[in-house]
Scaffold this motif. Structure first.
Motif, mmCIF file in Angstrom:
data_model
loop_
_atom_site.group_PDB
_atom_site.id
_atom_site.type_symbol
_atom_site.label_atom_id
_atom_site.label_comp_id
_atom_site.label_asym_id
_atom_site.label_seq_id
_atom_site.Cartn_x
_atom_site.Cartn_y
_atom_site.Cartn_z
ATOM 1 N N TRP A 108 0.968 3.133 9.296
ATOM 2 C CA TRP A 108 0.925 4.499 8.439
ATOM 3 C C TRP A 108 1.248 5.785 9.572
ATOM 4 O O TRP A 108 2.011 6.737 9.038
ATOM 5 N N THR A 114 5.999 7.200 7.431
ATOM 6 C CA THR A 114 5.798 5.959 6.483
ATOM 7 C C THR A 114 5.366 6.420 4.981
ATOM 8 O O THR A 114 4.447 7.381 4.833
ATOM 9 N N ARG A 115 5.981 5.722 4.054
ATOM 10 C CA ARG A 115 5.445 6.263 2.892
ATOM 11 C C ARG A 115 4.993 4.789 1.816
ATOM 12 O O ARG A 115 4.474 4.827 0.788
ATOM 13 N N ARG A 116 5.341 3.604 2.839
ATOM 14 C CA ARG A 116 4.634 2.355 1.928
ATOM 15 C C ARG A 116 4.812 1.528 3.302
ATOM 16 O O ARG A 116 5.564 1.247 4.232
ATOM 17 N N MET A 156 0.841 -1.185 0.107
ATOM 18 C CA MET A 156 0.191 -0.061 0.009
ATOM 19 C C MET A 156 1.103 1.136 -0.025
ATOM 20 O O MET A 156 1.864 1.204 0.869
ATOM 21 N N THR A 157 0.796 2.307 -0.949
ATOM 22 C CA THR A 157 1.724 3.294 -0.898
ATOM 23 C C THR A 157 0.979 4.661 -0.453
ATOM 24 O O THR A 157 1.686 5.729 -0.562
ATOM 25 N N SER A 158 -0.306 4.750 -0.124
ATOM 26 C CA SER A 158 -0.809 5.746 0.475
ATOM 27 C C SER A 158 -1.698 5.306 1.587
ATOM 28 O O SER A 158 -2.635 4.261 1.354
ATOM 29 N N PRO A 159 -1.793 6.053 2.773
ATOM 30 C CA PRO A 159 -2.911 5.817 3.678
ATOM 31 C C PRO A 159 -4.371 5.930 3.125
ATOM 32 O O PRO A 159 -5.226 5.231 3.586
ATOM 33 N N ALA A 160 -4.236 6.810 2.056
ATOM 34 C CA ALA A 160 -5.804 6.829 1.389
ATOM 35 C C ALA A 160 -6.384 5.498 0.655
ATOM 36 O O ALA A 160 -7.222 5.216 0.551
ATOM 37 N N ASP A 161 -5.202 4.652 0.717
ATOM 38 C CA ASP A 161 -5.514 3.326 -0.127
ATOM 39 C C ASP A 161 -6.229 2.334 0.984
ATOM 40 O O ASP A 161 -6.942 1.138 0.467
#
Length: 187
Positions: free
Chosen positions: A129, A141-143, A13-18
């Motif tokens: 995150w 965190t970025r990933r 996952m590359t964004s907390p929005a995911d």
């Protein structure tokens, strides 16, 4: 012994929005961080969750090795409880450059199939995150990533994907088929 084909999937996952949250199961389920690193607690959770799904890599570790793993800055263990009884856990392992691996995640067998896993994965991923907020020396965190395999529980992959994780690598290898150690290895 016979040989099986083991498939391992790495997901990220590359964004907390995911993150797609699961439903919250009910007030009887609580999740708490084990703030004091405890090799006994972590080994209990590891063996109890993974005993029937071939988790064996940490079973031979000494207590000192467990302490070394758990005392690294940023490593966190979050435990789900059902009315005070441990139901499962998620262990976060921060890596360089703002990457956090969900090192271990799962439920004890008696708590599977009760909609606790999706909630625990949601909670654990959210804590990955925001890990830097609890560890000021860590960069944001970025990933977040995790791996699962064809020996894990039958709903593991579906749960990861429902929460928003995407497969970025698939590997297959032959592996000797072995019995699971069960939750009481060596007993």
């Amino acid at each position: 012994m016979s040989t099986i084909t083991l498939t391992t999937w790495s997901l990220e996952m590359t964004s907390p929005a995911d993150l797609v949250p699961a439903a919250i199961p009910g007030p009887e389920i609580t999740i708490t961080r084990a703030e004091v690193p405890s090799p006994e607690l972590s080994r209990f959770l590891y063996a109890s969750v993974g005993g029937d799904i071939h988790w064996t890599d940490r079973l031979s570790l000494t207590r000192a090795q467990w302490v070394e793993l758990l005392e690294r800055p940023g490593v966190e263990t979050w435990v789900a409880y059902d009315r005070g009884t441990p139901a499962g856990y998620v262990e976060l392992d921060p890596q360089p450059d703002g990457v956090v691996e969900i090192m271990y995640f799962g439920l004890l067998p008696d708590f599977r199939g009760r909609r606790i896993g999706g909630h625990l994965l949601t909670f654990g991923t959210a804590r990955a995150w925001d890990l830097a907020s609890r560890w000021p020396d860590r960069e944001p965190t970025r990933r977040v990533w995790v791996h699962t395999c064809s020996l894990d529980g039958p709903t593991a992959m579906d749960n990861y994907q429902r929460r928003g994780f995407k497969v970025f690598k698939t590997e297959t290898e032959p592996k000797e088929a072995t019995p699971t150690p069960g939750p009481w290895p060596g007993a």
